[in-house]
Design a protein around this motif. Structure first.
Motif, PDB file in Angstrom:
ATOM      1  N   VAL A   1       6.583   4.914  21.181  1.00 52.99           N
ATOM      2  CA  VAL A   1       6.412   5.548  19.932  1.00 52.99           C
ATOM      3  C   VAL A   1       5.403   6.429  19.873  1.00 52.99           C
ATOM      4  CG1 VAL A   1       5.407   4.687  17.670  1.00 52.99           C
ATOM      5  CG2 VAL A   1       7.315   3.206  18.808  1.00 52.99           C
ATOM      6  N   GLY A   2       5.689   7.609  18.834  1.00 56.25           N
ATOM      7  CA  GLY A   2       4.707   8.608  18.889  1.00 56.25           C
ATOM      8  C   GLY A   2       3.834   8.516  17.607  1.00 56.25           C
ATOM      9  N   GLY A   3       2.826   9.018  17.602  1.00 58.56           N
ATOM     10  CA  GLY A   3       1.615   9.078  16.470  1.00 58.56           C
ATOM     11  C   GLY A   3       0.981  10.024  16.365  1.00 58.56           C
TER      12      GLY A   3
ATOM     13  N   THR B   1      10.068   6.967  10.518  1.00 60.33           N
ATOM     14  CA  THR B   1       8.440   7.676  10.388  1.00 60.33           C
ATOM     15  C   THR B   1       7.905   7.130   9.333  1.00 60.33           C
ATOM     16  OG1 THR B   1       9.356   9.782  11.389  1.00 60.33           O
ATOM     17  CG2 THR B   1       7.352   9.732  10.204  1.00 60.33           C
ATOM     18  N   VAL B   2       6.343   6.495   9.594  1.00 55.22           N
ATOM     19  CA  VAL B   2       5.769   6.121   8.492  1.00 55.22           C
ATOM     20  C   VAL B   2       4.493   6.952   8.472  1.00 55.22           C
ATOM     21  CG1 VAL B   2       4.022   4.240   7.789  1.00 55.22           C
ATOM     22  CG2 VAL B   2       6.449   3.866   8.917  1.00 55.22           C
ATOM     23  N   LYS B   3       3.914   7.574   7.302  1.00 48.75           N
ATOM     24  CA  LYS B   3       3.075   8.420   7.104  1.00 48.75           C
ATOM     25  C   LYS B   3       1.979   7.990   6.252  1.00 48.75           C
ATOM     26  CE  LYS B   3       5.276  13.064   8.589  1.00 48.75           C
ATOM     27  NZ  LYS B   3       5.539  14.257   8.085  1.00 48.75           N
ATOM     28  N   ARG B   4       0.737   8.257   6.551  1.00 49.79           N
ATOM     29  CA  ARG B   4      -0.292   8.080   5.493  1.00 49.79           C
ATOM     30  C   ARG B   4      -0.788   9.371   4.987  1.00 49.79           C
ATOM     31  NH1 ARG B   4      -2.505   4.199   1.993  1.00 49.79           N
ATOM     32  NH2 ARG B   4      -4.831   4.081   2.025  1.00 49.79           N
TER      33      ARG B   4
ATOM     34  N   GLY C   1       0.704  -1.182   0.058  1.00 47.20           N
ATOM     35  CA  GLY C   1       0.089  -0.040   0.026  1.00 47.20           C
ATOM     36  C   GLY C   1       0.731   1.209  -0.109  1.00 47.20           C
ATOM     37  N   SER C   2       0.170   2.441  -0.414  1.00 50.33           N
ATOM     38  CA  SER C   2       1.026   3.613  -0.591  1.00 50.33           C
ATOM     39  C   SER C   2       1.120   4.187   0.906  1.00 50.33           C
ATOM     40  CB  SER C   2       0.135   4.573  -1.345  1.00 50.33           C
ATOM     41  OG  SER C   2       1.063   5.687  -1.562  1.00 50.33           O
ATOM     42  N   LEU C   3       2.454   4.753   1.279  1.00 47.46           N
ATOM     43  CA  LEU C   3       2.742   5.101   2.469  1.00 47.46           C
ATOM     44  C   LEU C   3       4.109   6.213   2.040  1.00 47.46           C
ATOM     45  CD1 LEU C   3       3.137   2.198   5.184  1.00 47.46           C
ATOM     46  CD2 LEU C   3       1.300   4.300   5.093  1.00 47.46           C
TER      47      LEU C   3
ATOM     48  N   SER D   1       0.429   9.225  11.340  1.00 46.95           N
ATOM     49  CA  SER D   1       1.715   8.884  11.414  1.00 46.95           C
ATOM     50  C   SER D   1       2.320   8.284  12.363  1.00 46.95           C
ATOM     51  CB  SER D   1       2.595  10.360  11.226  1.00 46.95           C
ATOM     52  OG  SER D   1       2.399  11.041  12.155  1.00 46.95           O
ATOM     53  N   ILE D   2       3.124   7.691  12.437  1.00 47.00           N
ATOM     54  CA  ILE D   2       3.803   6.676  13.465  1.00 47.00           C
ATOM     55  C   ILE D   2       5.381   7.040  13.396  1.00 47.00           C
ATOM     56  CG2 ILE D   2       4.641   4.416  14.335  1.00 47.00           C
ATOM     57  CD1 ILE D   2       1.709   4.991  14.658  1.00 47.00           C
TER      58      ILE D   2
END
Length: 321
Positions: free
Chosen positions: A95-97, A68-71, A33-35, A121-122
């Motif tokens: 872990v923040g988000g 960092t991972v963002k959608r 999937g798109s990230l 986001s994570i």
């Protein structure tokens, strides 16, 4: 049971760090999937992702130095995924988000429910020596909404406790068990995972959390109504612009407004017509042409304004002056 594996260690040798990361990210986006994925500059790139499907329910295990991972809105448009996932922090650091406008801080062992139809986001910060370790329990949107009414109210709230500890132990058992092609076993595991997930999100004795969720939903309805009241006079105002402003999905806003008995378009139209009627009765607006008045209350088409006004009040705007 179907399995997918993406490991940076399986990439061609001789690539530099940036090239290895870029190739791994492209493979992930094409297959999962798109990230928007960012890596840590403080550690060599490493990423290992294993995903197994048990019927409709997926279990994804990740370890590595992704920071960092963002959608983003771009990602939502790119793949239109509709799924929920319980993100479990199995690493040693908090872990923040950020999700549906709510900040999260997931301590080691904690979890939070997220949706692929919402931006979020994570952020793991600087990767610890062993890298970050995350597990996601992924459930199709239709299945999750059928199992848990009002599931969107449960998003972005940190979870912990005995039910989550048991779920984590069961996920570890699955990771340590060789895969099987037995569909009956996959169906049993899928049902067990859904039962445990339901306990984690809405277990017995969780009345206070459910009350908080209902309070959160009421607060979000209030925020949506306030956003409409603030923005309806803008001719470019739309449910999409409101969703971006509030950090919610279009679908969730429609879901919230359904409870009020009046949808977005109907509510905006009524507010614009009521405001126009007030202005038409105000002598200070006598100098305004009908076209200018229509634009001032949010209509970009004066003919459409005239038709709506006559249908609503039984006369033309000019006749009301």
């Amino acid at each position: 049971m179907q399995g997918i594996r993406f490991s940076s260690q399986a990439l061609p040798h001789g690539l530099d760090e940036r090239a290895r990361f870029s190739l791994w990210r492209d493979l992930y986006i094409a297959n999962i999937g798109s990230l928007d994925i960012r890596i840590s500059e403080a550690a060599p790139f490493r990423a290992d992702l294993d995903m197994t499907l048990y019927g409709a329910v997926g279990l994804a295990s990740f370890s590595g130095t992704v920071q960092t991972v963002k959608r983003t809105p771009h990602d939502l448009h790119a793949d239109s995924q509709d799924a929920y996932f319980l993100m479990i922090n199995d690493g040693p650091d908090t872990v923040g988000g950020l999700h549906v406008g709510r900040e999260m801080a997931l301590a080691p062992g904690a979890a939070a429910l997220m949706s692929t139809q919402e931006c979020g986001s994570i952020t793991g910060g600087a990767a610890p020596r062993g890298g970050h370790v995350w597990r996601n329990l992924v459930v199709p949107g239709e299945l999750m909404r059928g199992a848990l009414g009002g599931v969107d109210d449960l998003l972005a709230t940190s979870r912990s406790g005995a039910s989550l500890a048991f779920l984590r132990s069961y996920l570890t058992l699955l990771n340590d068990t060789p895969p099987s092609d037995d569909p009956a076993l996959a169906a049993h595991i899928s049902t067990t995972l859904m039962d445990l997930l339901t306990l984690v999100l809405r277990g017995a004795g969780d009345a206070a959390r459910q009350a908080a969720s209902r309070g959160l939903r009421a607060a979000r309805i209030d925020a949506v109504l306030a956003g409409i009241r603030d923005g309806y006079t803008d001719p470019g105002f739309s449910v999409k612009s409101l969703a971006r402003q509030l950090g919610l999905s279009v679908r969730y806003i429609h879901d919230l407004l359904q409870e009020t008995g009046t949808g977005f378009a109907e509510r905006v139209l009524e507010l614009r017509l009521q405001r126009s009627a007030v202005l038409l009765g105000d002598r200070r607006s006598d100098a305004l042409r009908i076209a200018d008045l229509a634009l001032a209350v949010g209509f970009s088409d004066v003919s459409y304004f005239n038709r709506c006004f006559r249908r609503r009040f039984g006369c033309t705007p000019t006749a009301m002056r």
